[in-house]
Design a protein around this motif. Structure first.
Motif, PDB file in Angstrom:
ATOM      1  N   PRO A   1      42.064  44.938  41.183  1.00  0.00           N
ATOM      2  CA  PRO A   1      41.613  44.699  39.973  1.00  0.00           C
ATOM      3  C   PRO A   1      40.897  45.995  39.211  1.00  0.00           C
ATOM      4  O   PRO A   1      39.955  46.391  39.708  1.00  0.00           O
TER       5      PRO A   1
ATOM      6  N   LYS B   1      37.367  49.978  30.926  1.00  0.00           N
ATOM      7  CA  LYS B   1      36.863  50.060  29.430  1.00  0.00           C
ATOM      8  C   LYS B   1      37.034  50.980  28.598  1.00  0.00           C
ATOM      9  O   LYS B   1      37.441  50.594  27.285  1.00  0.00           O
TER      10      LYS B   1
ATOM     11  N   ARG C   1      39.212  45.998  36.157  1.00  0.00           N
ATOM     12  CA  ARG C   1      37.812  45.502  35.924  1.00  0.00           C
ATOM     13  C   ARG C   1      37.170  46.426  34.685  1.00  0.00           C
ATOM     14  O   ARG C   1      37.773  47.030  34.066  1.00  0.00           O
ATOM     15  N   SER C   2      35.964  46.756  34.951  1.00  0.00           N
ATOM     16  CA  SER C   2      35.300  47.609  34.206  1.00  0.00           C
ATOM     17  C   SER C   2      35.836  49.081  34.275  1.00  0.00           C
ATOM     18  O   SER C   2      35.515  49.953  33.163  1.00  0.00           O
TER      19      SER C   2
ATOM     20  N   SER D   1      42.652  41.645  33.631  1.00  0.00           N
ATOM     21  CA  SER D   1      42.617  42.658  34.148  1.00  0.00           C
ATOM     22  C   SER D   1      43.767  43.080  35.104  1.00  0.00           C
ATOM     23  O   SER D   1      44.068  42.334  36.206  1.00  0.00           O
TER      24      SER D   1
ATOM     25  N   THR E   1      48.083  40.430  36.541  1.00  0.00           N
ATOM     26  CA  THR E   1      46.997  40.495  36.075  1.00  0.00           C
ATOM     27  C   THR E   1      46.067  39.517  36.461  1.00  0.00           C
ATOM     28  O   THR E   1      46.587  38.272  36.884  1.00  0.00           O
TER      29      THR E   1
ATOM     30  N   ASP F   1      39.259  38.785  34.106  1.00  0.00           N
ATOM     31  CA  ASP F   1      38.180  39.476  34.674  1.00  0.00           C
ATOM     32  C   ASP F   1      36.749  38.515  34.457  1.00  0.00           C
ATOM     33  O   ASP F   1      37.147  37.499  33.964  1.00  0.00           O
TER      34      ASP F   1
ATOM     35  N   CYS G   1      29.488  43.152  28.888  1.00  0.00           N
ATOM     36  CA  CYS G   1      30.681  43.551  28.108  1.00  0.00           C
ATOM     37  C   CYS G   1      30.905  43.128  26.600  1.00  0.00           C
ATOM     38  O   CYS G   1      31.792  43.337  25.930  1.00  0.00           O
TER      39      CYS G   1
END
Length: 216
Positions: free
Chosen positions: A41, A47, A43-44, A189, A180, A183, A132
């Motif tokens: 995944p 961003k 994830r961050s 994600s 996906t 998250d 987030c």
């Protein structure tokens, strides 16, 4: 199977051992610790690209807008000073009205000292404490700008998610049809290979792509 990357020794004994994968890309894969590159995944790591997909007009940013949007490309632990800055940057009535539209629940800071202080003071969890927070606020700003719904932006069928996947497809040079998972902040994600993640950051870091990023 992830490789052993390195160990911390106490004398001749392995006290802590780290396992994982490393991939470096240029025109192709220059180095990989494993013969088979695994998928994870995003994830961050996503961003900066989630922010780009919001499509906010970067050429006219004010000082406070620049601060808000820089914060949207990373994570915070919600220290006292970080929260004070965010509360200042998001103090306008228009922005405050969007905060309840955030899809995750209010929370306490990751920062331990600030979290303990707030609980001892009887202060309830807040959206601004989430690591987030700024990313979600930038996505909501993009939704407002484009006339999209602010209530279901975390759905894979929402126009924002469609634009995100189009953005990622353009960066990677491939038609993405990926699974996906939700998250921790409830946004979808995508599952990417480590090679795809490396390529995304290669594009992001390359100064020759500055114009390409502005076109998104």
């Amino acid at each position: 199977m992830n490789r052993e990357l390195f160990s911390l020794l106490r004398g001749e004994n392995h006290e802590v051992t780290f396992y994982g994968e490393i991939v470096a890309v240029s025109d192709g894969v220059e180095f990989a610790t494993n013969d088979v590159v695994t998928s994870y995944p995003t994830r961050s790591l996503l961003k900066p690209f989630q922010f780009l997909a919001a499509g906010l007009p970067r050429e006219k940013w004010s000082g406070e807008e620049r601060n808000r949007y820089v914060a949207a490309t990373g994570s915070i632990s919600a220290t006292k000073s970080q929260v004070e800055a965010l509360e200042k940057w998001y103090s306008s009535p228009e922005l405050k009205e969007r905060i309840p539209k955030i899809c995750f629940a209010p929370t306490y800071p990751m920062d331990e000292s600030h979290r303990v202080h707030l609980k001892e003071a009887g202060i309830k969890p807040q959206y601004v404490h989430h690591n987030c927070f700024s990313k979600h606020m930038s996505i909501l700003a993009g939704c407002a700008q484009n006339g999209w719904s602010l209530n279901d932006y975390h759905s894979t069928s929402h126009p924002y998610h469609t634009r995100l996947m189009t953005t990622l497809s353009a960066f990677l040079g491939e038609d993405l049809k990926v699974e996906t998972v939700p998250d921790g902040c409830l946004l979808p994600s995508p599952i990417f290979s480590l090679k795809q993640m490396a390529k995304l950051y290669q594009v992001l870091a390359n100064p020759k792509n500055d114009g390409r990023l502005k076109d998104i």
